[in-house]
Design an enzyme around this catalytic site. Structure first.
Site, PDB file in Angstrom:
ATOM      1  N   THR A 247       0.830  -1.208   0.000  1.00  0.00           N
ATOM      2  CA  THR A 247       0.000   0.000   0.000  1.00  0.00           C
ATOM      3  C   THR A 247       0.864   1.258   0.000  1.00  0.00           C
ATOM      4  O   THR A 247       2.036   1.218   0.423  1.00  0.00           O
ATOM      5  CB  THR A 247      -0.890  -0.009   1.272  1.00  0.00           C
ATOM      6  OG1 THR A 247      -1.380   1.291   1.529  1.00  0.00           O
ATOM      7  CG2 THR A 247      -0.120  -0.451   2.513  1.00  0.00           C
ATOM      8  N   ASP A 248       0.274   2.373  -0.418  1.00  0.00           N
ATOM      9  CA  ASP A 248       0.987   3.655  -0.326  1.00  0.00           C
ATOM     10  C   ASP A 248       1.102   4.124   1.129  1.00  0.00           C
ATOM     11  O   ASP A 248       1.885   5.025   1.426  1.00  0.00           O
ATOM     12  CB  ASP A 248       0.298   4.729  -1.185  1.00  0.00           C
ATOM     13  CG  ASP A 248      -1.153   4.999  -0.819  1.00  0.00           C
ATOM     14  OD1 ASP A 248      -1.681   4.340   0.102  1.00  0.00           O
ATOM     15  OD2 ASP A 248      -1.772   5.878  -1.462  1.00  0.00           O
ATOM     16  N   GLU A 249       0.319   3.506   2.030  1.00  0.00           N
ATOM     17  CA  GLU A 249       0.291   4.000   3.415  1.00  0.00           C
ATOM     18  C   GLU A 249       1.622   3.781   4.136  1.00  0.00           C
ATOM     19  O   GLU A 249       1.882   4.416   5.158  1.00  0.00           O
ATOM     20  CB  GLU A 249      -0.874   3.363   4.174  1.00  0.00           C
ATOM     21  CG  GLU A 249      -2.191   3.630   3.480  1.00  0.00           C
ATOM     22  CD  GLU A 249      -3.442   3.349   4.301  1.00  0.00           C
ATOM     23  OE1 GLU A 249      -3.364   3.394   5.535  1.00  0.00           O
ATOM     24  OE2 GLU A 249      -4.490   3.090   3.681  1.00  0.00           O
TER      25      GLU A 249
ATOM     26  N   TYR B 115      -1.713  -0.643  11.107  1.00  0.00           N
ATOM     27  CA  TYR B 115      -1.888  -1.288   9.790  1.00  0.00           C
ATOM     28  C   TYR B 115      -0.686  -0.997   8.891  1.00  0.00           C
ATOM     29  O   TYR B 115      -0.040  -1.926   8.371  1.00  0.00           O
ATOM     30  CB  TYR B 115      -3.175  -0.790   9.119  1.00  0.00           C
ATOM     31  CG  TYR B 115      -3.235  -1.083   7.630  1.00  0.00           C
ATOM     32  CD1 TYR B 115      -3.281  -2.394   7.164  1.00  0.00           C
ATOM     33  CD2 TYR B 115      -3.221  -0.045   6.686  1.00  0.00           C
ATOM     34  CE1 TYR B 115      -3.309  -2.665   5.791  1.00  0.00           C
ATOM     35  CE2 TYR B 115      -3.251  -0.317   5.317  1.00  0.00           C
ATOM     36  CZ  TYR B 115      -3.291  -1.621   4.877  1.00  0.00           C
ATOM     37  OH  TYR B 115      -3.317  -1.898   3.530  1.00  0.00           O
TER      38      TYR B 115
ATOM     39  N   LYS C 259       2.271  -3.500   7.370  1.00  0.00           N
ATOM     40  CA  LYS C 259       2.529  -3.677   5.927  1.00  0.00           C
ATOM     41  C   LYS C 259       3.984  -3.310   5.611  1.00  0.00           C
ATOM     42  O   LYS C 259       4.645  -3.987   4.818  1.00  0.00           O
ATOM     43  CB  LYS C 259       1.574  -2.806   5.088  1.00  0.00           C
ATOM     44  CG  LYS C 259       0.118  -3.218   5.109  1.00  0.00           C
ATOM     45  CD  LYS C 259      -0.160  -4.589   4.515  1.00  0.00           C
ATOM     46  CE  LYS C 259       0.058  -4.651   3.030  1.00  0.00           C
ATOM     47  NZ  LYS C 259      -0.354  -5.989   2.479  1.00  0.00           N
TER      48      LYS C 259
HETATM   49  P1  NAD Z   1      -9.731  -7.285   2.491  1.00  0.00           P
HETATM   50  O1  NAD Z   1      -9.681  -7.020   3.959  1.00  0.00           O
HETATM   51  O2  NAD Z   1     -10.967  -6.963   1.725  1.00  0.00           O
HETATM   52  O3  NAD Z   1      -9.413  -8.841   2.209  1.00  0.00           O
HETATM   53  C1  NAD Z   1      -8.411  -9.522   2.875  1.00  0.00           C
HETATM   54  C2  NAD Z   1      -8.602 -11.011   2.584  1.00  0.00           C
HETATM   55  O4  NAD Z   1      -7.541 -11.719   3.245  1.00  0.00           O
HETATM   56  C3  NAD Z   1      -9.915 -11.585   3.141  1.00  0.00           C
HETATM   57  O5  NAD Z   1     -10.508 -12.439   2.181  1.00  0.00           O
HETATM   58  C4  NAD Z   1      -9.480 -12.356   4.362  1.00  0.00           C
HETATM   59  O6  NAD Z   1     -10.339 -13.465   4.657  1.00  0.00           O
HETATM   60  C5  NAD Z   1      -8.093 -12.827   3.952  1.00  0.00           C
HETATM   61  N1  NAD Z   1      -7.224 -13.117   5.095  1.00  0.00           N
HETATM   62  C6  NAD Z   1      -7.037 -12.332   6.195  1.00  0.00           C
HETATM   63  N2  NAD Z   1      -6.187 -12.948   7.041  1.00  0.00           N
HETATM   64  C7  NAD Z   1      -5.822 -14.121   6.457  1.00  0.00           C
HETATM   65  C8  NAD Z   1      -4.956 -15.176   6.823  1.00  0.00           C
HETATM   66  N3  NAD Z   1      -4.286 -15.149   7.988  1.00  0.00           N
HETATM   67  N4  NAD Z   1      -4.800 -16.218   5.978  1.00  0.00           N
HETATM   68  C9  NAD Z   1      -5.479 -16.261   4.800  1.00  0.00           C
HETATM   69  N5  NAD Z   1      -6.324 -15.293   4.412  1.00  0.00           N
HETATM   70  C10 NAD Z   1      -6.497 -14.229   5.221  1.00  0.00           C
HETATM   71  O7  NAD Z   1      -8.463  -6.515   1.905  1.00  0.00           O
HETATM   72  P2  NAD Z   1      -8.297  -5.788   0.506  1.00  0.00           P
HETATM   73  O8  NAD Z   1      -8.805  -4.415   0.621  1.00  0.00           O
HETATM   74  O9  NAD Z   1      -8.788  -6.678  -0.561  1.00  0.00           O
HETATM   75  O10 NAD Z   1      -6.696  -5.699   0.419  1.00  0.00           O
HETATM   76  C11 NAD Z   1      -5.925  -6.747  -0.157  1.00  0.00           C
HETATM   77  C12 NAD Z   1      -4.459  -6.380  -0.102  1.00  0.00           C
HETATM   78  O11 NAD Z   1      -4.232  -5.164  -0.799  1.00  0.00           O
HETATM   79  C13 NAD Z   1      -3.944  -6.152   1.322  1.00  0.00           C
HETATM   80  O12 NAD Z   1      -2.662  -6.703   1.411  1.00  0.00           O
HETATM   81  C14 NAD Z   1      -3.902  -4.630   1.454  1.00  0.00           C
HETATM   82  O13 NAD Z   1      -2.905  -4.241   2.367  1.00  0.00           O
HETATM   83  C15 NAD Z   1      -3.560  -4.232   0.040  1.00  0.00           C
HETATM   84  N6  NAD Z   1      -4.033  -2.899  -0.376  1.00  0.00           N
HETATM   85  C16 NAD Z   1      -5.332  -2.540  -0.176  1.00  0.00           C
HETATM   86  C17 NAD Z   1      -5.762  -1.299  -0.624  1.00  0.00           C
HETATM   87  C18 NAD Z   1      -7.205  -0.874  -0.470  1.00  0.00           C
HETATM   88  O14 NAD Z   1      -7.557   0.249  -0.828  1.00  0.00           O
HETATM   89  N7  NAD Z   1      -8.109  -1.735   0.011  1.00  0.00           N
HETATM   90  C19 NAD Z   1      -4.868  -0.427  -1.252  1.00  0.00           C
HETATM   91  C20 NAD Z   1      -3.534  -0.838  -1.434  1.00  0.00           C
HETATM   92  C21 NAD Z   1      -3.123  -2.078  -1.004  1.00  0.00           C
HETATM   93  P1  TYD Z   2     -10.773   4.024   4.532  1.00  0.00           P
HETATM   94  O1  TYD Z   2     -11.755   3.662   3.470  1.00  0.00           O
HETATM   95  O2  TYD Z   2     -10.897   3.376   5.874  1.00  0.00           O
HETATM   96  O3  TYD Z   2      -9.323   3.805   3.910  1.00  0.00           O
HETATM   97  P2  TYD Z   2      -7.858   4.264   4.489  1.00  0.00           P
HETATM   98  O4  TYD Z   2      -7.984   4.618   5.915  1.00  0.00           O
HETATM   99  O5  TYD Z   2      -7.039   3.035   4.256  1.00  0.00           O
HETATM  100  O6  TYD Z   2      -7.445   5.426   3.627  1.00  0.00           O
HETATM  101  O7  TYD Z   2     -10.854   5.574   4.759  1.00  0.00           O
HETATM  102  C1  TYD Z   2     -10.656   6.497   3.686  1.00  0.00           C
HETATM  103  C2  TYD Z   2     -10.665   7.880   4.274  1.00  0.00           C
HETATM  104  O8  TYD Z   2     -11.982   8.185   4.755  1.00  0.00           O
HETATM  105  C3  TYD Z   2      -9.748   8.046   5.469  1.00  0.00           C
HETATM  106  O9  TYD Z   2      -9.173   9.348   5.439  1.00  0.00           O
HETATM  107  C4  TYD Z   2     -10.668   7.916   6.664  1.00  0.00           C
HETATM  108  C5  TYD Z   2     -11.970   8.504   6.151  1.00  0.00           C
HETATM  109  N1  TYD Z   2     -13.211   7.929   6.717  1.00  0.00           N
HETATM  110  C6  TYD Z   2     -14.206   8.778   7.188  1.00  0.00           C
HETATM  111  O10 TYD Z   2     -14.074  10.023   7.188  1.00  0.00           O
HETATM  112  N2  TYD Z   2     -15.355   8.213   7.679  1.00  0.00           N
HETATM  113  C7  TYD Z   2     -15.540   6.865   7.736  1.00  0.00           C
HETATM  114  O11 TYD Z   2     -16.612   6.397   8.211  1.00  0.00           O
HETATM  115  C8  TYD Z   2     -14.511   5.998   7.215  1.00  0.00           C
HETATM  116  C9  TYD Z   2     -14.676   4.499   7.254  1.00  0.00           C
HETATM  117  C10 TYD Z   2     -13.362   6.588   6.714  1.00  0.00           C
END
Ligand code: NAD
Ligand code: TYD
Length: 371
Positions: free
Chosen positions: A138-140, A164, A168
């Protein structure tokens, strides 16, 4: 033809990646390992479950012997690692699961990959076979930016601020070290915030859409001026595809949408889009009678400023020049088209998000272990 092990393939991005991959490369074999935590949803993979090139394994990435056996049995050459605890708010109230899955889980996968792909062949005096360990990050991990700072590049020093992002970042470092020390063929992608179908409704965009339809308040943390760079989830899958096929071993690639929005503006934009859908389709008022649009009232009145997230990062922005230049990456979806598709998907897939809200999405997993 590749044989993929996809971790976390029943989650939001993992499931979209599996759909993308099996459509684009129908001859490839795809094995998903997913623990089906609260964020995993077996039905996210419904459309591929009967495909003979698809296998689902209910399992934990921390189970190293299981991962080793999957790599061997399915003769996997490409591991794409999505599995993680992914919600910042949960990492603040309960970091343990993040340390366990994101750090220890990644470590377990790396150990398994090293044993199967490197150690066993060295013992037999063979050349290591082609393999790739792709880590989805992630960019975070880069921390936070002020309004005027330049966007994150791959050279930006890591400065994670939440449990988190710290977990990562730790996993990214382990992946890097397994390449540098043992010669494991790794790549890492650092992507900005994703949105699209199957997004769990605890995250901002799906939370806002589903709350609007239920006339629930739209919580804005702090002043709502925090900025995120939003990318349509299929464009993330496309970026990973390019990294897998063209990326250089040992490299990190930023993937981003060049699409920065303040939270309050994106919430207002979604409110407007939903209102427009209600104006176009009178049936929606019957299906969602609680929505303010159903009674011609202003959806934005649901916006409620709430206490800020502790340690809330102010701004994320991705500079994806390296990925664009080296791999020819450009997102295919504009924000206008991506967010319109996303709103439509939630309007058309009420069963999906209702089952998440009432908990019945976990019935499949319960049925596997009853009796
Ligand atoms: P998500 O929370 O929707 O899904 C995570 C999945 O991993 C779920 O299906 C969960 O059951 C599975 N999981 C969790 N713990 C596990 C374990 N111990 N063993 C096997 N499976 C397990 O997450 P997401 O939003 O789809 O993110 C996927 C990846 O992308 C993550 O690594 C996250 O850090 C990265 N990412 C997410 C975003 C975003 O905007 N959501 C952006 C950049 C990177
Ligand atoms: P989120 O979707 O949780 O992603 P991330 O924290 O990984 O960026 O949140 C996106 C942005 O929205 C973040 O700045 C937190 C804000 N946010 C709210 O203001 N209200 C909410 O209820 C949630 C879930 C997030």
């Amino acid at each position: 033809m590749k044989k993929l092990l996809v971790t976390g393939g029943a989650g939001f991005i993992g499931a979209n990646f599996v759909h993308y991959w099996m459509k684009k490369y129908p001859k490839d074999k795809v094995v998903v390992i997913d623990a089906l935590t609260y964020a995993g949803n077996f039905s996210n993979l419904a459309s591929v479950q009967n495909n003979e090139n698809f296998n689902f394994v209910h399992g934990d990435i921390c189970d190293q012997p299981l991962v080793e056996s999957l790599l061997t049995e399915h003769d996997i050459d490409t591991l794409v690692h999505f599995a993680a605890e992914s919600h910042v708010d949960r990492s603040i109230t309960g970091p343990d699961a993040f340390i366990e899955t994101n750090i220890m889980g990644t470590y377990s996968l790396l150990k398994a990959a090293k044993i199967v792909w490197l150690d066993s062949v060295q013992a037999d005096n063979e050349q290591p076979k082609n393999h790739r360990f792709h880590h989805v990050s992630t960019d975070e991990v880069y921390g936070t930016l002020s309004a005027t700072d330049p966007a994150f590049t791959e050279e930006t020093a890591y400065a994670p601020n939440s449990p988190y992002s710290a977990s990562k970042a730790a996993s990214d470092h382990l992946v890097r070290a397994y390449h540098h020390t043992y010669g494991l063929n790794v790549t890492t992608s650092n992507c900005s915030n994703n949105y699209g179908p199957y997004h769990f409704p605890e995250k901002l965009i799906p939370l806002v859409i589903t709350n609007i339809l239920h006339e629930k308040s739209l919580p804005i943390y702090g002043d709502g001026q925090q900025i995120r760079d939003w990318l349509y989830v299929e464009d993330h899958a496309y970026g990973i595809d390019l990294v897998l096929n063209k990326g250089r071993i040992g490299e990190n690639y930023n993937i981003g949408g060049n699409n920065e929005w303040a939270n309050i503006d994106i919430v207002k934009e979604i409110s407007l889009l939903v209102e427009q859908e209600f104006q176009k389709d009178s049936n929606l008022a019957k299906r969602f009678p609680k929505a303010l649009s159903a009674i011609a009232q202003n959806t934005k009145s649901l916006i409620t400023y709430v206490q800020d997230r502790p340690g809330h990062d102010r701004r994320y922005a991705i500079d994806a020049t390296k990925t664009n230049n080296e791999l020819g990456y450009q997102p295919k979806e504009s924000f206008k088209t991506g967010i319109a598709k996303t709103v439509q998907w939630y309007l058309n897939n009420e069963n999906w998000w209702q089952s998440v809200m009432d908990g019945s999405y976990q019935d499949w997993i319960k049925s596997q272990y009853s009796n």
